[in-house]
Design an enzyme around this catalytic site. Structure first.
Site, PDB file in Angstrom:
ATOM      1  CD  GLU A  28      35.736 -29.666  12.443  1.00  0.00           C
ATOM      2  OE1 GLU A  28      36.496 -30.319  11.685  1.00  0.00           O
ATOM      3  OE2 GLU A  28      34.903 -30.203  13.189  1.00  0.00           O
ATOM      4  CD  GLU A  30      32.744 -32.965   9.600  1.00  0.00           C
ATOM      5  OE1 GLU A  30      33.112 -34.141   9.598  1.00  0.00           O
ATOM      6  OE2 GLU A  30      33.414 -32.028   9.141  1.00  0.00           O
TER       7      GLU A  30
HETATM    8  C1  GAL Z   1      36.141 -33.246  10.782  1.00  0.00           C
HETATM    9  C2  GAL Z   1      35.557 -33.591  12.143  1.00  0.00           C
HETATM   10  C3  GAL Z   1      36.547 -33.294  13.254  1.00  0.00           C
HETATM   11  C4  GAL Z   1      37.901 -33.849  12.917  1.00  0.00           C
HETATM   12  C5  GAL Z   1      38.355 -33.312  11.567  1.00  0.00           C
HETATM   13  C6  GAL Z   1      39.693 -33.803  11.098  1.00  0.00           C
HETATM   14  O1  GAL Z   1      35.454 -33.855   9.780  1.00  0.00           O
HETATM   15  O2  GAL Z   1      34.388 -32.852  12.366  1.00  0.00           O
HETATM   16  O3  GAL Z   1      36.065 -33.814  14.454  1.00  0.00           O
HETATM   17  O4  GAL Z   1      37.801 -35.222  12.882  1.00  0.00           O
HETATM   18  O5  GAL Z   1      37.446 -33.697  10.596  1.00  0.00           O
HETATM   19  O6  GAL Z   1      40.661 -33.481  11.991  1.00  0.00           O
END
Ligand code: GAL
Length: 855
Positions: free
Chosen positions: A255, A186
């Site tokens: 994600e 990110e």
């Molecule tokens: C994203 C990040 C993850 C985790 C997630 C929230 O932005 O890439 O590593 O932190 O948020 O759980």
């Protein structure tokens, strides 16, 4: 056994292992185009699941991976946790929970693929975002920018991991399971803040990764300008609107958050299964081809691995597999059905552009057809309030608000995201008193013997150093411990008015950059304070009693997990910034530039009294009546494992704040910190409309982490040493082990859920829109449905645990359900005239709600 039989068997074994070998050792060619990943020439629709290896224990890995596989998952995704592997420069650790190779091989043996997100910056609510704290103290280092020391260490570690994977032949290009690897995490979202160092660093990272020559594609998430051939991917609650940065790259979602993490003292977030399924179906409807649940099993932040600050030890995440490794139902089951429905569409989906039909401003269908004419359609209704009836190819369909229907043959609905058919589990933490170990029978069961050791309130042993004014907490401990003592003394003249009878007490005022603090005056705990997940700094004031002469002020400053994300996050400090006392004859005394004496860590920590080989390093006081509400106290007891093999949580509700170990294994931080009653909680959650972490929270006004997962593999059958360090005061006699058990099941199904058994989709010639509606109930293995607590066929409402009859109710509901389900481990109840009075309340859509006990 006869000779010929054994020969036969060995031949069989040979072929079995040979085919396994062939299946997993043939190098696969992994490429991509605009539509999907292509493995050995085959397009792939992939469902992926994040399981972080150090957030459980090796004994749990095979079970977690197979539960994921059973849930319809094709790929396991994990970050690599740099600071768990490189403990000091060049000093590596790959054992126990950090045995990455073992984890990847378990995934391989299960026949699943793996996405390796090397990072090595990972965020992940993990201490310091995964980057080792020591790197911050390598002179001249700035993290995640065009900075030589950082880049050098990052490249070294990335290369080390890549070489390890290559050596073990774990990349798909070598016959292994790894089909994708990720560099950075990110960065695109914050790149601009790094000014001139930002873009060159991101481009360097991409180039450095590609030069590793791993034979499978690299990805960068939220990196809008990831250079070819690196694929940029999306992270969000919804990614249907996402388009990659080149027409040659597929649409991947790294994600999808099926819940959210918790911070100490905050409420408990939940994402409803209907909305997760909606987001996934929308993504595939709109051209996505790989989607990953972050997290599918969140697990536990054992030891001091939680970041934040203030991330709880539990990283349950409301994920499809719960912290303890049990499938969370109905979430896991609802998504499993979705995955089956998606797989039925795989072939049609991945070959041609869809035809898009619109039915209204918020309703549309995407129709995919492959060259052989196989057709699959997704119909969506993104209206946040209203259901919709619509006609598609002369058939009318009911689409609930905020839902997608999946039609693998462009005709029959295999799945609708808002119609949850899967049963719900009722899960309880069943308490069991701590039992004295049978290894020490002289102590007798129930009559638990405690060993107690009390820390000094202030400097123990020799001081580490003294200084006029304050040091930064983190720069001092370098995270070798959570604890740092700041102590000073203060002379009070007899003439001070507050010493005289009736004089008002002085007031101490303390300010801190974070994270938490206990203030002792003349050895007595006077106040505790802390920041929280949204503001880590805090200040407090408290009345204190001072005496004439020398007074000792001892402040125990604590970190509660280090910052894990944000631009320049490694520079966020911690610790005390100001101490003043009001109420002197001359007004306020500022102690901030006094001489402060410092001590890093606790004596018990220093002497390793929580480790098996350090247990005797202090003189414990043995007693069946351990002190209660006493600060700075170590407790030790030898206990038996709770019976059976259910997962175990340690109930710490009657304790204050501290750390805990079993047999030297680090459960670590506990803090049943209560969330504010004024937080907004929504026990009745409306799944419709965009989800945000605060949308469907529960637990307002309650301690938000009561139980602490102690993996079964950490227990011996007897003689287990439980060690607790309590900072502010609690009652250890109230601690219990609780077993996590499924005590019941619920099901709720309507006759307007007209979709059939997905397993027999193409075999079932009778299958059409009229398929039978059935409710399936299933108790966990070795348990039976022992009673029906509630059953109503008619118009029941409510949620599992609190169903209510509606105006329309078949009075024979309970006996009908009992007839089918009693004393069975699972049963299927058809909504049919054989079972219920179908003539009841004509014209109304009817529902069956059941709650049953499992024992
Ligand atoms: C994203 C990040 C993850 C985790 C997630 C929230 O932005 O890439 O590593 O932190 O948020 O759980």
């Amino acid at each position: 056994m006869a000779m010929s039989e054994s020969k036969h068997l060995s031949l069989l074994f040979f072929f079995f292992f040979f085919s396994l070998f062939v299946a997993f050792s043939l190098a696969a060619n992994v490429t991509y185009d605009r539509r999907s990943l292509i493995i050995d020439g085959q397009r792939k629709l992939l469902v992926s699941a994040s399981i972080h290896y150090p957030r459980s224990v090796p004994a749990m890995w095979p079970g977690l991976v197979s539960t994921a596989k059973e849930g319809g998952v094709d790929v396991i995704e994990t970050y690599v946790f740099w600071n768990g592997h490189e403990l000091s420069p060049g000093n590596y650790y790959f054992e126990g929970r950090y045995d990455l190779v073992k984890f990847v091989k378990i995934v391989q043996q299960a026949g699943l693929y793996l996405i390796l997100r090397i990072g090595p910056f990972v965020a992940a609510e993990w201490n310091f975002g995964g980057v080792p704290v020591w790197l911050h103290y390598v002179p001249g280092t700035v993290f995640r920018t065009d900075n030589e020391p950082f880049k050098r260490h990052m490249q070294n570690f990335t290369t080390l991991i890549v070489n390890l994977m290559k050596r073990e032949k774990l990349f798909a290009s070598q016959g292994g399971p790894i089909i994708l690897a990720q560099i950075e995490n990110e960065y695109g979202d914050i790149e601009r803040v790094y000014g001139d160092g930002g873009k060159p660093y991101a481009m360097w990272a991409a180039k450095m990764a590609v030069s590793q020559d791993i034979g499978v594609p690299w990805i960068m998430c939220q990196q809008y300008d990831a250079p070819d051939p690196v694929i940029n991917t999306c992270n969000s609650f919804y990614c249907d609107q996402f388009t990659p940065n080149s027409a040659n790259k597929p649409k991947f979602w790294t994600e999808n958050w099926p819940g959210w993490f918790k911070t100490f003292g905050a409420r408990d977030p939940h994402r409803p299964p209907e909305d997760i399924a909606f987001s996934v179906a929308r993504f595939f409807q709109k051209g996505g081809s790989l989607q990953n649940y972050y997290m599918y099993h969140g697990g536990t932040n054992f030891d001091r691995t939680a970041g934040g600050p203030f991330i709880t030890t539990s990283y349950d995440y409301d994920a499809p597999i719960d912290e303890y490794g049990l499938a969370r139902l109905p979430k896991w089951g609802h998504l499993k059905e979705l995955h089956k429905a998606l797989k039925l569409c795989e072939h049609a989906l991945l070959y041609n552009e869809p035809t898009v039909l619109t039915f209204g401003p918020l309703q549309e269908a995407h129709i995919y057809t492959d060259s052989s004419g196989v057709c699959a359609a997704f119909i969506s209704n993104v209206d946040e309030e209203n259901d919709k009836m619509l006609t598609f190819r002369n058939v009318s369909y009911h689409l609930p608000a905020w839902s997608v229907s999946v039609l693998p043959d462009c005709k029959n609905v295999a799945f609708n995201t808002a119609k949850v058919r899967h049963h719900t589990n009722i899960v309880e933490m069943a308490p069991e008193k701590l039992k004295a170990s049978t290894m020490s029978p002289e102590k007798g069961l129930e009559n638990l013997q405690w060993d107690v050791f009390t820390e000094k309130a202030g400097i123990w042993g020799d001081a580490d150093f003294s200084k006029n004014g304050f040091v930064d907490h983190l720069n001092t401990t370098k995270d070798s411990t959570d604890y740092l003592w700041y102590t000073t003394s203060l002379h009070v003249d007899e003439s001070e008015k507050f010493l005289s009878k009736g004089g008002s007490h002085p007031i101490i005022r303390v300010e801190s950059k974070g994270h938490a603090l206990h203030a002792f005056v003349n050895k007595e705990l006077k106040a505790s304070a802390s920041g929280n997940g949204s503001d880590i700094t805090f200040k407090f004031e408290s009345q204190i009693a001072l005496k004439a002469g020398i007074n000792e002020i001892a402040l125990l400053s604590m970190t509660v997990g280090l910052q894990n994300a944000g631009p320049f996050y490694e520079w966020v400090g911690a610790g005390i910034t100001s101490v003043k006392i009001d109420g002197f004859n001359n007004g306020t005394i500022d102690l901030s530039s006094n001489t402060w004496i410092y001590k890093i860590g606790l004596e018990g920590e220093h002497l390793n009294i929580y480790k098996p080989d350090g247990l005797n390093n202090v003189k414990w006081v043995s007693t069946p009546n351990p002190p209660k509400n006493q600060p700075l106290t170590w407790y030790k007891a030898v206990v038996d494992a709770p019976y059976g093999d259910d997962p175990v949580g340690l109930d710490m509700i009657q304790m204050g704040k501290g750390q805990v170990w079993l047999n030297g294994e680090p459960v670590r931080r506990y803090w049943p910190r209560t969330s504010s009653i004024h937080d907004e909680c929504h026990p009745k959650c409306n799944y419709r409309g965009k989800f945000m972490p605060n949308k469907c929270s529960t637990g307002c006004g309650e301690p938000n982490q009561r139980w602490y997962h102690v993996p079964r593999s950490w227990f011996r059958s007897s003689g287990n040493v439980l060690v607790i360090f309590e900072e502010k005061g609690g009652d250890p006699t109230k601690i219990s082990f609780s077993r996590r058990v499924v005590t019941g099941v619920c099901g709720f199904i309507s006759d307007n859920y007209p979709f059939g058994d997905l397993d027999s989709w193409d075999k079932n010639s009778e299958f059409n829109g009229e398929a039978k509606v059935t409710l399936q109930l299933k108790c966990p293995e070795s348990k039976l449905i022992s009673s029906i607590r509630f059953a109503s066929f008619g118009t029941p409402n409510g949620t599992c645990g609190s169903y209510l009859k509606g105006n329309c109710h078949d009075p024979d509901s309970i006996s009908a359900v009992e007839k089918i389900c009693a004393n069975k481990s699972e049963c299927t109840i058809a909504l049919s005239k054989e079972n219920f009075n179908m003539d009841l309340c004509p014209g109304l859509s009817k529902t069956l709600a059941v709650e049953a006990a499992c024992s």
